[in-house]
Scaffold this active site. Structure first.
Site, PDB file in Angstrom:
ATOM      1  N   ASP A 158       0.831  -1.194   0.000  1.00 40.92           N
ATOM      2  CA  ASP A 158       0.000   0.000   0.000  1.00 40.92           C
ATOM      3  C   ASP A 158       0.875   1.256   0.000  1.00 40.92           C
ATOM      4  OD1 ASP A 158      -2.269   1.829   0.818  1.00 40.92           O
ATOM      5  OD2 ASP A 158      -3.278  -0.086   1.121  1.00 40.92           O
ATOM      6  N   HIS A 189      -3.624   5.911   3.763  1.00 38.19           N
ATOM      7  CA  HIS A 189      -4.404   4.799   3.228  1.00 38.19           C
ATOM      8  C   HIS A 189      -3.898   3.450   3.735  1.00 38.19           C
ATOM      9  CE1 HIS A 189      -5.664   1.960  -0.031  1.00 38.19           C
ATOM     10  NE2 HIS A 189      -6.749   2.713  -0.067  1.00 38.19           N
ATOM     11  N   SER A 344     -11.186  -0.413  -1.238  1.00 38.10           N
ATOM     12  CA  SER A 344      -9.963  -0.488  -0.427  1.00 38.10           C
ATOM     13  C   SER A 344     -10.261  -0.885   1.005  1.00 38.10           C
ATOM     14  CB  SER A 344      -9.253   0.873  -0.403  1.00 38.10           C
ATOM     15  OG  SER A 344      -8.404   1.039  -1.495  1.00 38.10           O
TER      16      SER A 344
END
EC number: 3.4.21.-
Length: 397
Positions: A158, A189, A344
């Site tokens: 990520d 994120h 996600s």
């Protein structure tokens, strides 16, 4: 997935070359100029691969001198469970030469890859954990097996992870960085997804070990080749630590269709790593996205708190399971929390439940099938040809 092996930019130049050596990326306008991924045929030895790389380097140097090209040539080599490939920055003449080598399977453009998250909603409720541990909606308690992923290693591929966050205390290490020289999560994120798959408070597999693998920048983007390099590192790391069969990998990212990306995750899965992938946020058939379109991995679409398909979520026959993805509360860099929406957020729920199953003795090869078997058939309007199964951890509630 069928392979129509053509690279359009070389139609005239390579018309006489064996068409099996070409591959066309379906759709998208995210090509990185003069950047390519070259995939070798199965069975190519290390010696043959090294010989090919040396030949390419010589050809590139010759063409660079002849044409004044500013391309840099070969960059990184990959070997994921016997799948040999490399990426590089080449002019057309060098690519034409590469395609003539009968050891080459296909060549494709390197492309931009982005994270698969959408909006932030302050102070939204956390509901995903309760939903995946109950057959009916509306339950806030998270019920789970006490093993909670203990003994399993989860690779968060990520934007990086805040390894100092209290959610991961004593269970996390930094792995590698394929995108820049900043070993932090400047985006948030990656920290958020890690909080969902293995955070102490917000996570599914609360006792799993975590490895931060950074392949996306603070801006949330990277390249197909950078993602492949990260996956290659994960497989090598798991093999070196004897954790193949006891490892999972979360990919809350994607781009347009890439055979190389799909091949890489397939080989990682075959090596013994459970791979969960976000379906994408374009409200379209996920067959056009990678690595979501790889049949071997567990592809997650996003659901809402009332068991509907999230408006943004991709769909299609390639989707394996729905999981909570709208308004998910999880960890944020610096010790805090934030709420995000996207496939996600669905993927790490799947990754966490998959990791918990591995800890209970389910094999990597059977984990996704098991999730589909016990998933609750409750998703309304899932999309044409799409499963209506919602992720469930089998708690019995």
């Amino acid at each position: 997935m069928g392979c129509i092996k053509v690279i359009s930019v070389f139609l005239a130049a390579v018309a006489a070359v064996d068409a099996r050596a070409f591959f066309h990326n379906r759709g998208g306008n995210d090509v990185i100029p003069n950047s390519y991924i070259v995939v070798m045929k199965d069975g190519v030895t290390a010696e043959d691969f090294d010989s090919h790389i040396s030949s390419v380097a010589a050809t590139h140097s010759l063409n660079k001198a002849k044409r004044g090209s500013e391309t840099v040539g070969h960059k990184d080599s990959f070997n994921i469970n016997g799948w040999r490939a490399y990426n590089g920055h080449f002019d057309e003449a060098t690519i034409e030469s590469i395609l003539k080598d009968d050891k080459v399977n296909y060549v494709e453009h390197d492309r931009v890859v982005k994270l698969a998250a959408l909006t932030t909603q302050p102070n939204a409720p956390t509901w995903g954990l309760g939903r995946v541990s109950h057959k009916a909606p509306g339950n806030k308690d998270f019920v789970y097996d006490s093993s909670a992923g203990q003994g399993i290693t989860i690779y968060g591929v990520d934007t990086g992870i805040d390894i100092h966050h209290s959610e991961f205390a004593g269970r996390i290490r930094w792995g590698t960085n394929t995108v820049d020289n900043d070993n932090t999560d400047g985006n948030g994120h990656g920290t958020h997804t890690a909080g969902t798959f293995a955070g102490t408070t917000y996570g599914v597999a609360k006792k799993a070990n975590i490895v931060a693998v950074k392949v996306l920048s603070a801006g949330g983007s990277g390249s197909t080749s950078g993602v492949i390099k990260g996956i290659d590192w994960c497989v090598t790391d798991a093999r070196s630590k004897n954790t193949l069969g006891k490892a999972a990998l979360n990919l809350s990212l994607g781009g347009s269709f890439s055979q190389a990306s799909n091949d890489a995750v397939t080989r990682a899965q075959e090596a013994g790593i459970f791979v969960a992938v976000a379906a994408g946020n374009d409200n379209r058939d996920a067959k056009n996205s990678s690595p979501a379109s790889a049949p071997a991995v567990c592809t997650a679409a996003s659901s809402t708190i009332d068991d509907q398909k999230s408006s943004f979520s991709n769909w299609g026959t390639i989707v394996d399971i729905y999981a909570p993805g709208s308004n998910i509360l999880s960890a944020a860099p610096g010790g805090g929390t934030r709420t995000l929406s996207g496939t996600s957020m669905a993927s790490p729920h799947v990754c966490g439940v998959g990791a918990a199953m591995l800890a209970q003795g389910v094999s990597v090869a059977q984990a996704c099938n098991r999730l589909k078997q016990i998933g609750n058939a409750v998703i309304r309007n899932p999309g044409t040809g799409t499963t209506n199964r919602l992720l469930y951890n089998g708690s019995g509630r």
